[in-house]
Design an enzyme around this catalytic site. Sequence first.
Site, mmCIF file in Angstrom:
data_model
loop_
_atom_site.group_PDB
_atom_site.id
_atom_site.type_symbol
_atom_site.label_atom_id
_atom_site.label_comp_id
_atom_site.label_asym_id
_atom_site.label_seq_id
_atom_site.Cartn_x
_atom_site.Cartn_y
_atom_site.Cartn_z
ATOM 1 C CB SER A 196 20.659 6.775 95.053
ATOM 2 O OG SER A 196 22.038 6.934 95.319
ATOM 3 C CG ASP A 197 22.967 1.006 92.317
ATOM 4 O OD1 ASP A 197 24.065 0.920 92.915
ATOM 5 O OD2 ASP A 197 22.485 0.073 91.666
ATOM 6 C CD1 TRP A 198 29.174 3.873 91.432
ATOM 7 C CD2 TRP A 198 29.664 3.085 93.467
ATOM 8 N NE1 TRP A 198 30.516 4.043 91.627
ATOM 9 C CE2 TRP A 198 30.848 3.564 92.883
ATOM 10 C CE3 TRP A 198 29.719 2.556 94.750
ATOM 11 C CZ2 TRP A 198 32.075 3.518 93.529
ATOM 12 C CZ3 TRP A 198 30.941 2.499 95.393
ATOM 13 C CH2 TRP A 198 32.099 2.975 94.783
ATOM 14 C CB ALA A 199 27.527 7.770 91.121
#
Length: 228
Positions: A196-199
């Site tokens: 996933s990307d940041w959060a």
Amino acid sequence: GIPLIYGVDAVHGHGNVSGAVVFPHNIGLGAAGDAELMERIGKVTAAEMVATGIYWNYAPVVAVPQDIRWGRTYEGYGEDPDLVTPLAAAYLEGLQGSDLADGTTVLATPKHFVGDGGTSWGSSATTGSIDQGVTEVDEETLRALHLPPYVEAINNGAESIMASFSSWNDTKVHADEFLLTDVLKDELGFGGSVVSDWAAIDQISDDYYEAVVTSINAGIDMNMVPYQ
């Protein structure tokens, strides 16, 4: 006994390290249009990452930006997939070499799957007018414009791909089973890890449990949790 996997955004060189080589952003490298240069940059970046004990690079960005007002336009090589695809593939080869078991190589992460550079102005609900917005195109256009760099990356040994904050039409990519599983894993045969990307999973639902379940079931393999 729990292994630690450490990744870094060495997107134009291992720039968080004092004395490391800092290369031009992708938009400048796209203007150069030199695949051999891209491979050499990948090799230098890998060598400087290995020197710090880090073997996972969150790069290259293989976005195909369509609106220069996107604040991350400079992270793309250009607006044409025929330019982006060979440059990204060469850089990936420079990072990974012919064998990831070789101690001088690092894992590449083409990103952000898919359509991050095609979001429409005024479509973002999170960060201004366009970033993390909605790619409002039909499937034929998405495949023709934004998918080719990933096809080539997978064919050249990509084992890690990062999903995009953005949405395709009405669905966040992190929750889109069609894109992450049906297209990326089943159709393109990607057998690596989707991170996933940041959060980014947090954006799927206000209920964190539901957000995680939805994203993992859609095809995310690793959830990036930067704060907790």
